[in-house]
Design an enzyme around this catalytic site. Structure first.
Site, PDB file in Angstrom:
ATOM      1  N   GLY A  30      17.217   7.187 -28.288  1.00  0.00           N
ATOM      2  CA  GLY A  30      15.372   7.205 -28.786  1.00  0.00           C
ATOM      3  C   GLY A  30      14.875   5.238 -28.336  1.00  0.00           C
ATOM      4  O   GLY A  30      14.337   4.958 -29.049  1.00  0.00           O
ATOM      5  N   ASN A  32      13.429   4.052 -25.865  1.00  0.00           N
ATOM      6  CA  ASN A  32      12.776   3.987 -24.970  1.00  0.00           C
ATOM      7  C   ASN A  32      11.256   5.091 -25.452  1.00  0.00           C
ATOM      8  O   ASN A  32      10.051   4.465 -25.307  1.00  0.00           O
ATOM      9  CB  ASN A  32      12.621   4.489 -24.218  1.00  0.00           C
ATOM     10  CG  ASN A  32      13.302   3.577 -22.779  1.00  0.00           C
ATOM     11  OD1 ASN A  32      12.957   3.455 -22.093  1.00  0.00           O
ATOM     12  ND2 ASN A  32      15.115   4.408 -22.312  1.00  0.00           N
ATOM     13  N   LEU A 103      18.771  15.654 -22.353  1.00  0.00           N
ATOM     14  CA  LEU A 103      19.687  15.953 -21.626  1.00  0.00           C
ATOM     15  C   LEU A 103      19.858  17.339 -21.173  1.00  0.00           C
ATOM     16  O   LEU A 103      20.569  17.664 -20.176  1.00  0.00           O
ATOM     17  CB  LEU A 103      20.828  15.397 -22.826  1.00  0.00           C
ATOM     18  CG  LEU A 103      20.915  14.049 -22.538  1.00  0.00           C
ATOM     19  CD1 LEU A 103      22.775  13.690 -23.112  1.00  0.00           C
ATOM     20  CD2 LEU A 103      20.757  12.660 -21.709  1.00  0.00           C
ATOM     21  N   HIS A 122      15.833   7.844 -15.112  1.00  0.00           N
ATOM     22  CA  HIS A 122      16.771   7.315 -14.921  1.00  0.00           C
ATOM     23  C   HIS A 122      16.927   6.287 -14.631  1.00  0.00           C
ATOM     24  O   HIS A 122      16.940   5.225 -14.580  1.00  0.00           O
ATOM     25  CB  HIS A 122      17.077   8.018 -13.612  1.00  0.00           C
ATOM     26  CG  HIS A 122      18.507   8.221 -13.321  1.00  0.00           C
ATOM     27  ND1 HIS A 122      19.397   9.180 -13.787  1.00  0.00           N
ATOM     28  CD2 HIS A 122      19.076   7.792 -12.637  1.00  0.00           C
ATOM     29  CE1 HIS A 122      20.401   9.230 -13.374  1.00  0.00           C
ATOM     30  NE2 HIS A 122      20.415   8.421 -12.727  1.00  0.00           N
ATOM     31  N   ASP A 163      17.094  15.226 -11.634  1.00  0.00           N
ATOM     32  CA  ASP A 163      16.814  13.515 -11.392  1.00  0.00           C
ATOM     33  C   ASP A 163      16.176  13.556  -9.652  1.00  0.00           C
ATOM     34  O   ASP A 163      16.112  12.721  -8.728  1.00  0.00           O
ATOM     35  CB  ASP A 163      17.772  12.955 -10.689  1.00  0.00           C
ATOM     36  CG  ASP A 163      18.715  12.363 -12.009  1.00  0.00           C
ATOM     37  OD1 ASP A 163      17.450  12.268 -13.661  1.00  0.00           O
ATOM     38  OD2 ASP A 163      19.344  12.574 -12.480  1.00  0.00           O
TER      39      ASP A 163
HETATM   40  C1  GRF Z   1      18.027   5.783 -20.489  1.00  0.00           C
HETATM   41  O1  GRF Z   1      18.603   4.743 -19.948  1.00  0.00           O
HETATM   42  C2  GRF Z   1      17.314   6.062 -19.996  1.00  0.00           C
HETATM   43  O2  GRF Z   1      17.455   5.729 -18.635  1.00  0.00           O
HETATM   44  C3  GRF Z   1      18.193   7.589 -19.553  1.00  0.00           C
HETATM   45  O3  GRF Z   1      19.047   7.609 -20.881  1.00  0.00           O
HETATM   46  C4  GRF Z   1      19.181   6.589 -21.353  1.00  0.00           C
HETATM   47  C5  GRF Z   1      17.802   7.171 -23.049  1.00  0.00           C
HETATM   48  O4  GRF Z   1      18.011   5.386 -24.092  1.00  0.00           O
HETATM   49  N1  GRF Z   1      17.212   8.845 -19.369  1.00  0.00           N
HETATM   50  P1  GRF Z   1      17.456   6.044 -24.794  1.00  0.00           P
HETATM   51  O5  GRF Z   1      17.213   6.905 -26.089  1.00  0.00           O
HETATM   52  O6  GRF Z   1      15.901   5.161 -25.152  1.00  0.00           O
HETATM   53  O7  GRF Z   1      17.839   4.412 -26.057  1.00  0.00           O
END
Ligand code: GRF
Length: 207
Positions: A30, A32, A103, A122, A163
């Site tokens: 998490g 991001n 996921l 992605h 995707d």
């Molecule tokens: C990221 O690299 C994103 O591109 C992919 O999953 C990862 C999530 O990372 N879809 P985080 O959980 O936000 O650290």
């Protein structure tokens, strides 16, 4: 009559300045999600109302709690049907959905309800290195194995295929001969953290 016109004007203005409610779907760490929540925190344009996951032990839930954002977990069956999730989203008046390391496949019913209002990030340059099973370190390993000299990030709309929704933004970074999955992942994460919150802000500003 004049009073009625004033009320109408007030309602229209209110509507114009109403903040966009966002839900973030995530299954993992998490980082991001955290960046997006923090980026929008002091802005009026939108707010992250909920973090929704399919994993009850995902670290993103801890991050959400630390940031004062409510979180919800649904099991696999619920994600397949989509019914309970749509119910929650409508209860929370969610306008826009961000997938940040989510996921599972997004249920079709949800995609139909949120046309062009669901985006994903992605960790590679789609259409290369995308599709089912291509997530996290598997993506970076595939990039290294095929001896790419550059990789990057893709932010795209979500449709029914993994995707494959239309691309909103791509940013590139170099891949060095001595890179490992971990060094490449760190470089990619830096790109994600820089651009994902900005893209979310830009898109919700147009809603
Ligand atoms: C990221 O690299 C994103 O591109 C992919 O999953 C990862 C999530 O990372 N879809 P985080 O959980 O936000 O650290």
């Amino acid at each position: 009559m004049l009073l009625f016109a004033h009320i109408l004007h007030f309602c229209a203005l209110n509507y114009l300045f109403m903040a966009i409610n966002i839900a973030i779907l995530a299954s993992g760490s998490g980082s991001n999600a955290e960046k997006i929540i923090k980026h929008l925190r002091n802005k009026e344009i939108g707010t992250v109302k909920a973090v929704i996951s399919n994993k009850k032990d995902a670290f993103v839930l801890q991050r959400a709690a630390n940031l004062g954002v409510k979180s919800y977990v649904f099991n696999k069956k619920e994600w397949e049907s989509g019914k309970n999730i749509i119910h929650l989203l409508s209860e929370l008046h969610i306008d826009f959905i961000v997938l940040a390391g989510f996921l599972l496949k997004v249920p079709k019913s949800l995609i139909d309800n949120y046309t062009n209002r669901i985006i994903n990030i992605h960790p590679a340059l789609l259409p290369k290195f995308g599709g089912k099973g291509m997530y996290g370190d598997f993506v970076h390993q595939a990039v290294l194995t095929s001896k790419e000299t550059e990789s990057g990030i893709t932010i795209h709309y979500v449709n029914e295929e993994y995707d494959q929704g239309s691309i909103i933004l791509q940013k590139k970074c170099p891949v060095y001969p001595n890179d490992t999955v971990s060094t490449l992942a760190t470089r990619i994460h830096t790109l994600e953290h820089t651009y994902f919150p900005l893209v979310v802000e830009e898109l919700i500003s147009k809603l």
